[in-house]
Design an enzyme around this catalytic site. Sequence first.
Site, short mmCIF file in Angstrom:
data_model
loop_
_atom_site.label_atom_id
_atom_site.label_comp_id
_atom_site.label_asym_id
_atom_site.label_seq_id
_atom_site.Cartn_x
_atom_site.Cartn_y
_atom_site.Cartn_z
N SER A 222 0.01 -6.71 -4.39
CA SER A 222 0.29 -6.60 -2.96
C SER A 222 -0.97 -6.26 -2.16
CB SER A 222 1.41 -5.58 -2.76
OG SER A 222 2.05 -5.86 -1.56
N HIS A 364 9.62 -7.57 -5.19
CA HIS A 364 8.21 -7.27 -4.97
C HIS A 364 7.77 -6.12 -5.89
CE1 HIS A 364 4.61 -7.06 -2.50
NE2 HIS A 364 4.78 -5.75 -2.35
C1 GTR Z 1 3.93 -4.42 2.97
C2 GTR Z 1 2.92 -5.31 3.62
C3 GTR Z 1 2.46 -6.35 2.64
C4 GTR Z 1 2.10 -5.76 1.31
C5 GTR Z 1 3.01 -4.62 0.89
C6 GTR Z 1 2.53 -3.77 -0.28
O1 GTR Z 1 4.49 -3.51 3.81
O2 GTR Z 1 3.52 -5.91 4.71
O3 GTR Z 1 1.39 -7.09 3.19
O4 GTR Z 1 0.79 -5.36 1.29
O5 GTR Z 1 3.27 -3.76 1.93
O6 GTR Z 1 1.35 -3.45 -0.40
O7 GTR Z 1 3.38 -3.41 -1.11
#
Ligand code: GTR
Length: 388
Positions: A222, A364
């Site tokens: 991420s 995610h």
């Molecule tokens: C979210 C962000 C993403 C990603 C994520 C993370 O809130 O919008 O771009 O970086 O965090 O790092 O888990």
Amino acid sequence: MLLACFLNVQAQQYDESKVPAYTLPDPLTAADGRPVKNARTWEKIRRPEILRLFEDNIYGQMPRTFDSIRFAVLREDPRAMEGKALLKETKITVYRSGQSVSIQLVLFVPNNAPRPVPAFLLINNRDKKNTDPDRKTKSPFWPAEMAIDSGFAIAAFHVSDLAPDDKTNYVNGMLRLYPEQLQTDNGMKAIGAWAWGAARVMDYFITEPLIDAKKVAVVGHSRGGKAALWAAAEDQRFALCITNCSGNSGAALARRQFGERISRINTTFPHWFNNNYKKYNDRENALPVDQHMLIALIAPRPLYATNATKDLWADPKGTFLSLKHAEQVYRLYGLRSSLPDEPPAMNVAVEVPPLGYHNREGKHDMTLFDWAHFIRFARKSMNSRMAM
Ligand code: GTR
């Protein structure tokens, strides 16, 4: 204010039929219009141009000089993990203009693999427990035992050592050494600071006889995956890049305007990218680059990107397409990609270097499924004639 936030969230969309028509900037046409037909022109002319565009418009400058760097061993246990690995914790301290910043590195090296060994280096953006040196916590986010059993060393540092992930406090890290970065619109902020940290770990690996510094993979999830891409683009000593669910301003094409968008990322995380990037809020088409060109900066070194099916925010299709559009640069080196024309089905990994990809079922995260494929891809990269 609340309403504005609400509208901003609503502005994100997940409908493939609403992806606008777009034209990507061409990695193989130099600023003066000259076509780039070979690796030499790419390296001499076009690659430096593109790197500069990313520095100026997105990630900021990458300072390369400092007064000194020191590596202090904090702990060494040759019989860690029930004897399978050596644990070495090192404090890497960088000095400049009377200021210093320290990175605490955790490293496990397999005891039963011929040394020096190849290594994975994680830029950890999650809880420090994920990289527990005592192994009381064993997290799939950094499955150290799995790497060790596969003959790889595995290391990690935490992003907060370089720049706390906070819009006010991000300055209280390595940026204390480079205050001039805060005075300029193309100055680095947190993502740049984290990538800079990875490069300092590489400075250490080069002096560490346990590690084969020519075979180091930089890994991130991420926001950490955005930093891993930027680290590999800026520091060509990294042999391989693994970017997990990196999404917007990571591996996904911005012009698709699918899932997270530049305006949103700049609003929620104003401390990640340089000031100039804010000019592209809701103006993706005005950017002189798109993220396929970041992948291209990593060529000819192998790159593995992932997504997760329940993480449309990170635009799985846009990530796959980014890799596809970078293939032309790998071709300059005579390297053929095995990526199909369309994204592979869920959980089907294309793990043939130089360009690997999978879209894992689930949310995610970074999981054992992901790591199993990173390890296979890293092995293949090393056994081939390529950089790693
Ligand atoms: C979210 C962000 C993403 C990603 C994520 C993370 O809130 O919008 O771009 O970086 O965090 O790092 O888990």
